[in-house]
Design an enzyme around this catalytic site. Sequence first.
Site, PDB file in Angstrom:
ATOM      1  N   SER A  71     -25.162 -13.770  46.436  1.00 48.28           N
ATOM      2  CA  SER A  71     -24.089 -14.563  45.840  1.00 48.28           C
ATOM      3  C   SER A  71     -23.410 -15.470  46.863  1.00 48.28           C
ATOM      4  O   SER A  71     -23.451 -15.219  48.071  1.00 48.28           O
ATOM      5  CB  SER A  71     -23.040 -13.631  45.217  1.00 48.28           C
ATOM      6  OG  SER A  71     -23.655 -12.790  44.273  1.00 48.28           O
TER       7      SER A  71
HETATM    8  N1  SAM Z   1     -24.785  -8.138  45.584  1.00 47.22           N
HETATM    9  C1  SAM Z   1     -25.977  -8.844  45.887  1.00 47.22           C
HETATM   10  C2  SAM Z   1     -26.029  -9.462  47.242  1.00 47.22           C
HETATM   11  O1  SAM Z   1     -25.011  -9.478  47.949  1.00 47.22           O
HETATM   12  O2  SAM Z   1     -27.127  -9.898  47.610  1.00 47.22           O
HETATM   13  C3  SAM Z   1     -26.245  -9.892  44.833  1.00 47.22           C
HETATM   14  C4  SAM Z   1     -27.124  -9.357  43.857  1.00 47.22           C
HETATM   15  S1  SAM Z   1     -27.874 -10.387  42.669  1.00 47.22           S
HETATM   16  C5  SAM Z   1     -26.709 -11.587  42.225  1.00 47.22           C
HETATM   17  C6  SAM Z   1     -27.830  -9.191  41.320  1.00 47.22           C
HETATM   18  C7  SAM Z   1     -28.717  -7.988  41.524  1.00 47.22           C
HETATM   19  O3  SAM Z   1     -28.540  -7.118  40.412  1.00 47.22           O
HETATM   20  C8  SAM Z   1     -30.190  -8.307  41.593  1.00 47.22           C
HETATM   21  O4  SAM Z   1     -30.724  -7.821  42.784  1.00 47.22           O
HETATM   22  C9  SAM Z   1     -30.771  -7.571  40.388  1.00 47.22           C
HETATM   23  O5  SAM Z   1     -32.075  -7.068  40.602  1.00 47.22           O
HETATM   24  C10 SAM Z   1     -29.767  -6.467  40.191  1.00 47.22           C
HETATM   25  N2  SAM Z   1     -29.738  -5.857  38.855  1.00 47.22           N
HETATM   26  C11 SAM Z   1     -29.780  -6.446  37.650  1.00 47.22           C
HETATM   27  N3  SAM Z   1     -29.706  -5.515  36.681  1.00 47.22           N
HETATM   28  C12 SAM Z   1     -29.582  -4.311  37.295  1.00 47.22           C
HETATM   29  C13 SAM Z   1     -29.456  -2.957  36.847  1.00 47.22           C
HETATM   30  N4  SAM Z   1     -29.421  -2.626  35.555  1.00 47.22           N
HETATM   31  N5  SAM Z   1     -29.354  -1.981  37.770  1.00 47.22           N
HETATM   32  C14 SAM Z   1     -29.397  -2.275  39.097  1.00 47.22           C
HETATM   33  N6  SAM Z   1     -29.530  -3.518  39.585  1.00 47.22           N
HETATM   34  C15 SAM Z   1     -29.611  -4.523  38.694  1.00 47.22           C
END
Ligand code: SAM
Length: 231
Positions: A71
């Site tokens: 992000s």
């Molecule tokens: N916090 C992260 C960073 O600093 O890099 C940003 C993460 S990205 C915007 C959102 C993440 O949520 C992705 O890696 C995606 O695979 C994960 N995601 C989506 N649905 C999910 C779920 N049900 N459980 C766990 N992770 C999930």
Amino acid sequence: MIKDYNKGDLDERLAEREWMVQTQIIDRGITDEAVINSMLIVPRHKYVMEDKQAYAYYDTALKIQAGQTISQPYIVALMAQALELKAGDKVLEIGTGSGYSTAILSRMAVCIYTIERHHLLANQAKDRFQNQGYENIEVHIGDGTLGWKEKAPFDAILVTAGGPVVPDSLINQLAIAGRLVIPVGDKGDQRLLRVTKTMTSELIEENLGLVRFVPLIGTKGWSELNNMNLE
Ligand code: SAM
């Protein structure tokens, strides 16, 4: 700029982080000193892909593996501030991704439980935490929309992907006086919500503004099939 951190702990890209924190974080109204310090210390360039190194401190989200994103720094700071963390708090994060926001939170709370659905991302983040000496982070691979029942209740929960609703499973795992921050809306835009559980277990919902996140995929989020059709 707040500088009560130990410069000796920091690496060669400190000047870029100071610039990022001043222009993207402080100048935009983030005031929580713990957030500011954490963002000064955590080396964002160690959480981005090789070919994105030059842009690590730019004012933007960046692509990471598995079609996901790290992000925008300001959004990480906004969410971290909204959690109103205290040093003794136990935090659940859904969406480990690169591990960057996890590392930011880990400097502000006693322990962070983080869940990622992609094995590759979870394992890569684990390696990063180990290499950088973070000992208060536990990573789980699975569907974060169901929370992490065995470790509940949590003082704060951060969801870093956008879902259609606030999952009741996460509300149930929130402690009294706990704060849940989550983007809720459609696949394009979401409202960043903070839901606070009061002493009488009532829920107070606040809208912190419009955001754009990758989809939260899981039992209490979007379905994977649905997601594939729309991408
Ligand atoms: N916090 C992260 C960073 O600093 O890099 C940003 C993460 S990205 C915007 C959102 C993440 O949520 C992705 O890696 C995606 O695979 C994960 N995601 C989506 N649905 C999910 C779920 N049900 N459980 C766990 N992770 C999930």
